[in-house]
Design a protein around this motif. Structure first.
Motif, short mmCIF file in Angstrom:
data_model
loop_
_atom_site.label_atom_id
_atom_site.label_comp_id
_atom_site.label_asym_id
_atom_site.label_seq_id
_atom_site.Cartn_x
_atom_site.Cartn_y
_atom_site.Cartn_z
N THR A 61 8.00 -7.18 28.70
CA THR A 61 7.75 -6.04 27.83
C THR A 61 6.59 -5.20 28.33
N SER A 214 8.74 5.13 25.46
CA SER A 214 8.40 3.84 24.87
C SER A 214 6.89 3.65 24.85
N HIS A 217 6.63 0.29 28.16
CA HIS A 217 7.58 0.28 29.26
C HIS A 217 8.29 -1.07 29.38
N TYR A 219 11.63 -3.75 29.31
CA TYR A 219 13.04 -3.80 29.69
C TYR A 219 13.81 -3.91 28.37
N LEU A 220 14.52 -2.85 27.98
CA LEU A 220 15.08 -2.77 26.64
C LEU A 220 15.99 -3.93 26.24
N LEU A 223 14.43 -6.56 24.05
CA LEU A 223 13.89 -6.23 22.74
C LEU A 223 14.98 -6.27 21.68
N LEU A 228 12.38 -2.25 19.42
CA LEU A 228 12.54 -0.98 20.12
C LEU A 228 12.17 0.19 19.22
N ARG A 229 12.61 0.13 17.98
CA ARG A 229 12.29 1.21 17.05
C ARG A 229 10.78 1.34 16.87
N GLN A 231 8.53 0.64 19.08
CA GLN A 231 8.01 1.29 20.29
C GLN A 231 8.24 2.81 20.24
N PRO A 252 14.77 5.80 28.30
CA PRO A 252 14.53 4.36 28.34
C PRO A 252 13.93 3.93 29.67
N SER A 258 20.51 -0.84 25.87
CA SER A 258 20.62 -2.12 25.19
C SER A 258 21.53 -1.97 23.98
N LEU A 261 20.12 -0.19 20.99
CA LEU A 261 19.64 1.18 21.12
C LEU A 261 20.22 2.12 20.08
#
Length: 352
Positions: A61, A214, A217, A219-220, A223, A228-229, A231, A252, A258, A261
């Motif tokens: 992450t 993000s 940065h 790797y989606l 997450l 993710l939201r 971020q 992304p 992902s 997403l």
């Protein structure tokens, strides 16, 4: 000589470092570093490494430190989610746990290289993810939330810069863009926005477009949709606090999609903005090669991916004048992504 292990965790405020020796005992006082202190953190780690070999350990992450650290000659490793305890909703696995994982099973971690980048050792997984993400892309396209390039019959090209702002390279890029009178789009990471707000203001004041890249940065695929939201929201809020306006584009990290997403984007005013020309400047192949890669691939409507943050971007800075001049000589006007007109979806020749 036995190796020490420096685990580096990220938080909303910066970085936390804990160093363990081969027996699992603290080899240095735990320390905290702000997002604007990466150069100082690297210098401190290099001093540790001169005293005794020290391996730096990050998790997937955190895609902001491996570039500058490998460029500085540090030994950098990545710990993946299946090797670690669960992360909090926002932030990484604690620094001590990262260091302990490396100490207890050093051979299980991937050593990050400048050539392989943050995802060294996960290339096959990444490309398989690209193949399997077509339904996600189709869903976002159907919702009008996907942009990859503009019309191919309009002589405009968008130059974009990721991972900033940077205390040195952002200003150099801005000076070059101003010299040629062209605008660009900067996809910023929240971690750097909060650390360097003046640089963000400088970008906005010059009339350039700001995008969301993000917070840390990651790797989606590693997450959850909620992570993710978080971020996305925190980065948008950070940009809005500095400029008065939240970005309406999201790129992304690594261009990776992902399954979470679409859910993370629900209700979020962000168009997913990709690219069709990758300068591959993050591999640091030399400024001439960067310029050649861009100018060979660019055509009307192209969105060009470059970087001005999270590493040594001197080659990109040196390549930029040649890129701009080459585009102008071909009659291609550099503009922001927002100034590119979306291609007509009914034309089967046009993707994006």
């Amino acid at each position: 000589m036995a190796t020490r292990y420096a685990g580096i965790a990220w938080t909303g405020a910066g970085y936390r470092v804990e160093v363990l020796d081969g027996a699992g005992l603290a080899a240095a006082e735990p320390s905290s570093w702000g997002g604007a202190q990466v150069a100082e953190l690297i210098a401190w780690l290099r001093d540790l490494s001169r005293e005794q070999p020290t391996a730096v350990v990050l998790d997937s992450t955190n895609g902001l430190l491996d570039g500058p650290m490998t460029a500085a000659g540090l030994e950098v490793y990545r710990a993946d989610p299946w090797q670690l305890p669960p992360r909090p909703g926002f932030g990484s696995v604690p620094a001590g746990q990262l260091a302990e994982r490396a100490r207890s099973a050093p051979g299980a971690l991937a050593r990050v290289t400048a050539e392989g980048g943050s995802l060294t050792g996960r290339a096959e997984e990444f490309f398989e993810g690209v193949r399997r993400s077509e339904p996600i892309r189709a869903e976002l396209q159907a919702a009008g939330r996907w942009f990859e390039h503009g019309r191919r019959d309009v002589d405009r090209v968008a130059l974009t810069f990721d991972d900033g702002p940077d205390p040195v390279h952002t200003r150099q890029v801005l000076e070059i863009l101003d010299r040629y009178g062209v605008l660009a789009t900067f996809f910023c990471v929240g971690h750097h926005v909060t650390a360097l707000p003046d640089e963000v203001r400088r970008i906005a004041a010059a009339g350039h477009e700001l995008g969301n890249h993000s917070w840390s940065h990651p790797y989606l695929p590693d997450l959850t949709a909620d992570q993710l939201r978080e971020q996305l929201d925190r980065t948008a809020a950070a940009v809005a606090r500095v400029t008065g306006r939240a970005p309406t584009r999201f790129r992304p990290p690594y261009g990776a999609l992902s399954t979470g997403l679409p859910t993370a984007l629900e209700g979020h005013p962000a168009t997913l903005t990709m690219f069709d020309v990758d300068s591959r400047d993050w591999t640091r192949p030399g400024s001439e090669q960067i310029a050649a890669t861009v100018l060979t691939a660019a055509r009307p409507g192209s969105v060009v991916l470059m970087h001005e943050g999270a590493g040594d971007r001197g080659q990109t800075v040196r390549a930029l004048p040649s890129i701009i001049e080459g585009l102008l000589e071909r009659g291609l006007e550099p503009v922001t992504v927002g100034e590119l007109e979306a291609p007509p979806h009914h034309d089967p020749q046009l993707k994006g």
